[in-house]
Design an enzyme around this catalytic site. Sequence first.
Site, PDB file in Angstrom:
ATOM      1  N   ASN A 101      -1.007  -2.345   7.503  1.00 33.17           N
ATOM      2  CA  ASN A 101      -1.965  -1.999   6.445  1.00 33.17           C
ATOM      3  C   ASN A 101      -2.885  -0.840   6.840  1.00 33.17           C
ATOM      4  O   ASN A 101      -3.455  -0.200   5.966  1.00 33.17           O
ATOM      5  CB  ASN A 101      -2.777  -3.232   6.035  1.00 33.17           C
ATOM      6  CG  ASN A 101      -1.909  -4.233   5.289  1.00 33.17           C
ATOM      7  OD1 ASN A 101      -0.802  -3.901   4.862  1.00 33.17           O
ATOM      8  ND2 ASN A 101      -2.395  -5.452   5.130  1.00 33.17           N
ATOM      9  N   CYS A 115       3.344  -7.432  -2.772  1.00 37.09           N
ATOM     10  CA  CYS A 115       3.625  -8.869  -2.856  1.00 37.09           C
ATOM     11  C   CYS A 115       3.036  -9.460  -4.136  1.00 37.09           C
ATOM     12  O   CYS A 115       1.948  -9.096  -4.564  1.00 37.09           O
ATOM     13  CB  CYS A 115       3.040  -9.587  -1.638  1.00 37.09           C
ATOM     14  SG  CYS A 115       3.985  -9.278  -0.142  1.00 37.09           S
ATOM     15  N   ARG A 151      -3.633  -8.481  -9.216  1.00 34.09           N
ATOM     16  CA  ARG A 151      -3.923  -7.304  -8.388  1.00 34.09           C
ATOM     17  C   ARG A 151      -4.221  -6.036  -9.204  1.00 34.09           C
ATOM     18  O   ARG A 151      -3.519  -5.023  -9.078  1.00 34.09           O
ATOM     19  CB  ARG A 151      -2.780  -7.067  -7.390  1.00 34.09           C
ATOM     20  CG  ARG A 151      -2.439  -8.284  -6.575  1.00 34.09           C
ATOM     21  CD  ARG A 151      -1.417  -8.009  -5.504  1.00 34.09           C
ATOM     22  NE  ARG A 151      -1.983  -7.389  -4.318  1.00 34.09           N
ATOM     23  CZ  ARG A 151      -1.275  -7.083  -3.236  1.00 34.09           C
ATOM     24  NH1 ARG A 151       0.015  -7.323  -3.186  1.00 34.09           N
ATOM     25  NH2 ARG A 151      -1.844  -6.531  -2.195  1.00 34.09           N
ATOM     26  N   ASP A 154      -4.439 -13.208   4.247  1.00 35.05           N
ATOM     27  CA  ASP A 154      -3.070 -12.968   4.732  1.00 35.05           C
ATOM     28  C   ASP A 154      -2.618 -14.002   5.760  1.00 35.05           C
ATOM     29  O   ASP A 154      -1.459 -13.998   6.160  1.00 35.05           O
ATOM     30  CB  ASP A 154      -2.955 -11.555   5.344  1.00 35.05           C
ATOM     31  CG  ASP A 154      -3.023 -10.479   4.271  1.00 35.05           C
ATOM     32  OD1 ASP A 154      -2.888 -10.815   3.084  1.00 35.05           O
ATOM     33  OD2 ASP A 154      -3.210  -9.302   4.625  1.00 35.05           O
ATOM     34  N   ARG A 166       9.097  -6.518   5.786  1.00 42.97           N
ATOM     35  CA  ARG A 166       8.150  -5.476   5.352  1.00 42.97           C
ATOM     36  C   ARG A 166       6.935  -5.421   6.269  1.00 42.97           C
ATOM     37  O   ARG A 166       6.238  -4.412   6.312  1.00 42.97           O
ATOM     38  CB  ARG A 166       7.639  -5.801   3.939  1.00 42.97           C
ATOM     39  CG  ARG A 166       8.657  -5.588   2.873  1.00 42.97           C
ATOM     40  CD  ARG A 166       8.121  -5.996   1.556  1.00 42.97           C
ATOM     41  NE  ARG A 166       7.190  -4.989   1.060  1.00 42.97           N
ATOM     42  CZ  ARG A 166       6.843  -4.865  -0.190  1.00 42.97           C
ATOM     43  NH1 ARG A 166       7.321  -5.676  -1.091  1.00 42.97           N
ATOM     44  NH2 ARG A 166       6.018  -3.942  -0.569  1.00 42.97           N
TER      45      ARG A 166
END
Length: 432
Positions: free
Chosen positions: A23, A117, A122, A305, A397
Amino acid sequence: MDEYIIKGGKSLSGEVSVGGAKNAALCILAAAIMTDDTVTLTNLPDLSDVSIVLESMEQIGANIIRTNEHCVKINAANIYNCTIDNEEISNIRGSYYLLGALLGKYKKAQVPLPGGCSIGSRPIDQHLKGFKALGADIKIEHGMIKAQADTLKGCHIYFDMITVGATINLMLAACLAEGETVLENSAKEPYVVDTANFLNSLGANVKGAGTSTIRIKGVKQLKGNEYSIIPDYMEAATFMIAAAATKGNVLVKNIIPKHLEAISAKLCEMGVTIQEIDNALRVIAQAPLKAVPVNTLPYPGFPTDMQPQITTLLTLAEGASIVNETIFEDRFRYTKELYKMSADIRVEGNTAIVSGSNHLTGAVVNAPDLRAGAALVIAGLVAEGFTTVKDIHYIERGYEGFEIKLQQLGADIIKVDSKNEREIQKAKLKLG
Ligand code: EPU
């Protein structure tokens, strides 16, 4: 399509080295096109999302040289097109950082609406609100976000919620805007700080990253540099939880322990021993695990997460635990898969009530997203018998060589082609 075959029951032991943070890499790669000079990035994770961003940058004229799988040289002096439009980029979330970077440098950009995801709706309203405040005209047409400005002018932006993506995106665009931009109610995640450090290393003037107020004084241009991306604290935390679940003894290396304080504290509360040794943490799980409450929160709180992984761990604890997911509204879908593995989890809205039982059984399960996929692998490592985790492209990923690192810790896990029945049978025979 590949899948993992796992035989549960082995305690993890040994050492695992953590790679660069996905990220952070996605923001820093985008930021690298904001200078015409060459940028060298090291500790780059070798992941599909990273390759997709690099290919998209190459398609618009950036010169990309991957000197090895963890190092890339980027020169964006010859970008000739500010429209990024390919199917792969539309599947990832970090694509929106290219919007902030291109808008900042060229005052125009077109990027597909982001994918990523499926863990909630979002929206990106805070990104767009910020770009508009800087003076950009924004349109959403034909699945694309189209941004354009004559000039970008520094301004005051107050985020309605704490958002990692919008904080970073506005920081990118504001670096090359005229005057000062102040971002209030900013996210404090290490990804934000790492991107600010990188931008400052190129000559940007970003102050306050890691606090809720970030001040960015626009500069005329940025220069090149070499920069090492921070270690992935989500990858590290996943191995810590895997070690705890399997009653293991694992040294998680190449990390910044401070980034993992929320995880270490929660594991200690559960009865796990955590020892800090320089840039590593040793996780030792011998005592029975205790039930604990978990609330996901923006950094430095417990990260969303890690919610699927800690929920999985709590299925092995003594007693009932309550897990509250406060960041994303649809992040418990994986519990249906854990149910197949005998977990007792009741979900009510954004709360999960986990009744610990210390007994999971192997099953065929589908990874619904990246982190939930990792959680199902952890469940497989402790479950009785065989577990097959399908749709592992989600896991890949975010975790480079996940099964290889687990194998090195002693786990019985093999990646196979899901269409190759012989390969699957062979893997099961090998795992015993
Ligand atoms: N939100 C809005 N409007 C916006 C932006 C966000 O309503 O304009 C809401 C979101 O819907 C969410 C909350 O604000 O409810 C937080 O979203 P945030 O913007 O912080 O998340 P993100 O940028 O979409 C990044 C990571 C996620 C991680 C979150 C939170 C990337 C590519 N993704 O997402 O990582 O969960 O921050 O830390 O950096 C993962 O790695 O598995 C992953 C999902």
